[in-house]
Every structure is written in C-alpha cells, then in structure tokens.
Design a protein around this motif. Structure first.
Motif, PDB file in Angstrom:
ATOM      1  N   GLY A 299       4.769  10.790  -9.723  1.00 39.69           N
ATOM      2  CA  GLY A 299       4.932  11.191 -10.916  1.00 39.69           C
ATOM      3  C   GLY A 299       6.132  10.422 -11.548  1.00 39.69           C
ATOM      4  N   ASP A 300       7.042  11.077 -12.033  1.00 36.64           N
ATOM      5  CA  ASP A 300       8.069  10.366 -12.748  1.00 36.64           C
ATOM      6  C   ASP A 300       9.452  10.279 -12.109  1.00 36.64           C
ATOM      7  N   THR A 301       9.391  10.604 -10.783  1.00 41.76           N
ATOM      8  CA  THR A 301      10.391  10.791  -9.856  1.00 41.76           C
ATOM      9  C   THR A 301      10.970   9.202  -9.291  1.00 41.76           C
ATOM     10  N   VAL A 302       9.965   8.551  -8.764  1.00 44.71           N
ATOM     11  CA  VAL A 302      10.190   7.163  -8.411  1.00 44.71           C
ATOM     12  C   VAL A 302       9.241   6.349  -8.766  1.00 44.71           C
ATOM     13  N   ASP A 303       9.560   4.923  -9.129  1.00 47.44           N
ATOM     14  CA  ASP A 303       8.488   3.953  -9.334  1.00 47.44           C
ATOM     15  C   ASP A 303       8.975   2.754  -8.586  1.00 47.44           C
TER      16      ASP A 303
ATOM     17  N   SER B   3       0.934  -1.296  -0.005  1.00 42.53           N
ATOM     18  CA  SER B   3       0.140   0.040  -0.083  1.00 42.53           C
ATOM     19  C   SER B   3       0.765   1.435   0.153  1.00 42.53           C
ATOM     20  N   ALA B   4       2.012   1.175   0.637  1.00 46.20           N
ATOM     21  CA  ALA B   4       2.874   2.502   0.645  1.00 46.20           C
ATOM     22  C   ALA B   4       3.405   2.536  -0.672  1.00 46.20           C
ATOM     23  N   ALA B   5       3.722   1.401  -1.546  1.00 41.25           N
ATOM     24  CA  ALA B   5       4.390   1.532  -2.733  1.00 41.25           C
ATOM     25  C   ALA B   5       3.288   2.094  -3.645  1.00 41.25           C
ATOM     26  N   LYS B   6       2.114   1.949  -3.565  1.00 40.73           N
ATOM     27  CA  LYS B   6       0.863   2.476  -4.020  1.00 40.73           C
ATOM     28  C   LYS B   6       0.848   3.830  -4.019  1.00 40.73           C
ATOM     29  N   ALA B   7       1.018   4.327  -2.761  1.00 42.39           N
ATOM     30  CA  ALA B   7       0.743   5.506  -2.556  1.00 42.39           C
ATOM     31  C   ALA B   7       1.926   6.466  -2.780  1.00 42.39           C
ATOM     32  N   ILE B   8       3.002   5.803  -2.835  1.00 43.52           N
ATOM     33  CA  ILE B   8       4.105   6.894  -3.413  1.00 43.52           C
ATOM     34  C   ILE B   8       4.263   6.826  -4.814  1.00 43.52           C
ATOM     35  N   ASN B   9       3.829   5.763  -5.474  1.00 38.89           N
ATOM     36  CA  ASN B   9       3.890   5.722  -6.971  1.00 38.89           C
ATOM     37  C   ASN B   9       2.529   6.703  -7.642  1.00 38.89           C
ATOM     38  N   GLU B  10       1.499   6.719  -6.806  1.00 35.90           N
ATOM     39  CA  GLU B  10       0.587   7.585  -7.426  1.00 35.90           C
ATOM     40  C   GLU B  10       0.798   9.190  -7.277  1.00 35.90           C
ATOM     41  N   LYS B  11       1.596   9.514  -6.162  1.00 36.77           N
ATOM     42  CA  LYS B  11       2.108  10.548  -5.716  1.00 36.77           C
ATOM     43  C   LYS B  11       3.175  11.205  -6.519  1.00 36.77           C
TER      44      LYS B  11
ATOM     45  N   VAL C 200      14.227  10.977  -2.064  1.00 32.90           N
ATOM     46  CA  VAL C 200      13.550  10.583  -0.812  1.00 32.90           C
ATOM     47  C   VAL C 200      12.382  11.641  -0.670  1.00 32.90           C
ATOM     48  N   ILE C 201      12.569  12.867  -0.890  1.00 38.23           N
ATOM     49  CA  ILE C 201      11.239  13.837  -0.582  1.00 38.23           C
ATOM     50  C   ILE C 201      10.059  13.581  -1.487  1.00 38.23           C
ATOM     51  N   ALA C 202      10.234  12.922  -2.585  1.00 35.86           N
ATOM     52  CA  ALA C 202       9.231  12.284  -3.244  1.00 35.86           C
ATOM     53  C   ALA C 202       8.576  10.882  -2.790  1.00 35.86           C
ATOM     54  N   ILE C 203       9.585  10.353  -2.095  1.00 33.52           N
ATOM     55  CA  ILE C 203       8.845   9.115  -1.268  1.00 33.52           C
ATOM     56  C   ILE C 203       8.116   9.147  -0.224  1.00 33.52           C
TER      57      ILE C 203
ATOM     58  N   VAL D 252       4.193   9.060   1.259  1.00 25.56           N
ATOM     59  CA  VAL D 252       3.737   8.454   2.367  1.00 25.56           C
ATOM     60  C   VAL D 252       2.837   9.339   3.217  1.00 25.56           C
ATOM     61  N   VAL D 253       3.375  10.416   3.283  1.00 25.87           N
ATOM     62  CA  VAL D 253       2.606  11.615   4.045  1.00 25.87           C
ATOM     63  C   VAL D 253       1.493  11.853   3.614  1.00 25.87           C
ATOM     64  N   ASP D 254       1.480  12.384   2.227  1.00 26.51           N
ATOM     65  CA  ASP D 254       0.410  13.228   1.584  1.00 26.51           C
ATOM     66  C   ASP D 254      -0.827  12.316   1.035  1.00 26.51           C
ATOM     67  N   ASN D 255      -0.586  11.090   0.666  1.00 22.88           N
ATOM     68  CA  ASN D 255      -1.391  10.248   0.116  1.00 22.88           C
ATOM     69  C   ASN D 255      -1.723   9.025   1.166  1.00 22.88           C
TER      70      ASN D 255
END
Length: 326
Positions: free
Chosen positions: A53-57, A43-51, A263-266, A270-273
């Motif tokens: 964009g093109d920074t991390v996958d 679920s964290a991976a999903k949250a990060i990937n949704e938020k 790291v900021i994108a990750i 986590v925090v915003d999604n």
C-alpha cells in the motif's frame, strides 16, 4: 546427502542509505539485467509494492552486483541492494576485501534461493580442471560483483593464477563466444545455470569445472564461509557430476535505515505475495522462505524482521537478535 543448512541460499540484500520515510521510494540495487537474480529482484519489488500500500515503494536498479551495491549504499546512491552471503558476511565482519571497513550495522531480512556458482569454460578449450586455468584467459565473474570477489579468493586459496579477463557480464560472454576468453564464473539458481550461460550454450559448447576434495579443503581452510555442493550426473541438466561452490545472495539493512514498520511491510510482501516471485523465479517456490531465512542468515536480523518472524509464530535464534534488541 545434502544437508539443507549447509547449502548457501541466494537471498536479496537490502540496506537504506539515507533514511526513508513512509511511502518514500526505495532504490533497490540489484545486478546485471540478464541475471536470473535481477529477474527475482524485480519480481520481489512487484510483490512488495502490490502488498504494502502506502508504506513502501520499491524501485529496481540494475548494478554491477553485491560489491558495487555495498559501495553505492555507502555513497548514498541506492537504498537496497542484492548481495551474496559470503560478501555481506565479510562486510559485516570487516574481513577479506573489507578489512578495516567493517559494516557492523548490516542487518538480515530474507533469503530467496540456493545459487549454483558455475565455473564455465569452452568445451574446445582443453581445460578440464580448476588447476588447468593457470595462465589461461578467464573471467572470475562480472566486474564489481560478489561472484568475482569470491572466485578470486578461491583461486588464491588453491594457488591457481589465470590471466584474469575483467569484464562486464555481457563482455565476458561475448569474449567466450569469440574465443578471446576460455570462460567465466556466474551464479545461477537451484541446480540451474544462469540465463546468460543457457544462451551461450545455444552457440558455444561448454563444460562445467568441478573442485576436487583437496581444493575444497584448501578453500574452506582459508575461507570457512564458502560452501560447496556435490551435483549428481544430470542434476544440472546435461552435465556430469561435479562439485561446485554455492553462494547466498541476501537482503540486509542498516540497523538505523528503515523503520520496523517498513521492514515488516517489505517482509509481508515477500511472504504473503509469493505469486509474482514464483512466476519469475520458480526456485523461490521450493523455499520455506521464513524458516530457511532463519536457518541460513548468519548476521543479525533487522529488529523489524525479528518482530515479523516472531509474529508468524517462529522462534528467532539468539544469534540473529541484533544488539539493539538485547
């Protein structure tokens, strides 16, 4: 009375093995598929990937747990990995199983939930205490996991020597069902048993073993990074009061593995999604994820994490500032 900072919180640990560029896929080593912490990681991976964009996958990979993840990270097989606080702290310091193999560039990111470490035995085993595990078949935790390592250390501290049945989580549960083993150790959530243990209860009556005050003292004297919590009657639904270890599963990174921007994108994900994370792992919704991370992480943060938390108006304790920022 429970003091929040003394509760070991589960957190997701991450590190990068070989240096990822923006938009590179980052392999996230987690734990067994049936574990509640695998569910959180996904679920964290999903949250990060949704938020992000093109920074991390982020790509989630099932593994044997924290110790296995550290090994895989060292071999460059994965980029991120879940791990308990106690194991990561020992790896960072080069103590315990990691003596002579310190990983001083480990860096913290965020915590995700307090983790009850349940010591489970068959109700008909006749075992009513930790000391009565001596000489009995017992699985200290999923083979290669931080739980296994921590349980063995605690057993050594209280001088209790079961006949260790080393196995994968699935095999350990099957052995208890078939009465080939008396029980096992498994981390769950906040006063919640792991999904595998809840499934086992549907077929096999179980009990949870507690640690005595004397046993707690012996463990903490030898391993001060291990924390315990007292649970009241039915605080863990269906079980009487007991005292159990609690452990932190947490995200960390190698200092030079990820850029600050990644790291900021990750952390933004986590925090915003939080939605996907709370839906999959309700305990996450009980956290103040940023403040709890600053309270509970005890190795230095990644420099990108320091920048992120400061940008959200939080004061980062001096103990969490990495050497490269001093």
């Amino acid at each position: 009375m429970i003091i929040r900072n003394s509760i070991a919180a589960a957190c997701a640990v991450f590190m990068l093995a070989g240096g990822a560029n923006a938009a590179d896929r980052i392999a996230f080593g987690t734990t067994a598929l049936k574990s509640v912490h695998y569910t959180y990681a996904a679920s964290a991976a999903k949250a990060i990937n949704e938020k992000s964009g093109d920074t991390v996958d982020i790509t989630v990979i099932s593994t044997g747990g924290a110790v296995d993840n550290l090994k895989r990270i060292g071999q460059g097989q994965i980029n991120m990995g879940l791990g308990t606080y106690a194991t990561i702290y020992q790896a960072y310091k080069g103590i315990g199983k990691f003596e002579g193999n310190a990983m001083p560039t480990l860096r913290g990111l965020w915590v995700h939930a307090p983790a009850l470490q349940a010591w489970v035995v068959r109700e008909d085993s006749g075992i009513t205490s930790i000391s009565e595990l001596a000489g009995k078949e017992f699985t200290p935790g999923q083979r290669g996991s931080a739980t296994e390592q921590l349980a063995i250390q605690m057993l050594e501290a209280v001088d209790v020597k079961p006949e260790l049945y080393r196995a994968s989580l699935a095999d350990a549960v099957a052995a208890v069902k078939d009465n080939r083993s008396n029980g096992y150790v498994k981390a769950g959530g906040t006063a919640v048993l792991d999904g595998t243990t809840l499934e086992l209860m549907a077929f096999t009556p179980i009990k949870l073993l507690g640690f005595t005050d004397d046993e707690v003292g012996k463990v903490k004297e030898k391993f001060p990074f291990i924390n315990f919590q007292k649970y009241k009657d039915n605080e863990v639904e269906g079980f009487p009061a007991f005292t159990s270890p609690v452990q932190v599963i947490g995200q960390f990174a190698l200092a030079d593995s990820l850029t600050d921007e990644q790291v900021i994108a990750i952390l933004e994900g986590v925090v915003d999604n939080p939605g996907p994370q709370v839906a999959a792992f309700p305990s996450f919704g009980k956290l103040d994820v940023m403040q709890d991370s600053l309270n509970l992480i005890t190795i230095p943060l990644h420099s990108g994490a320091v920048k992120f938390y400061r940008s959200r108006g939080l004061e980062v304790p001096e103990r969490l500032i990495p050497p490269e920022m001093k």
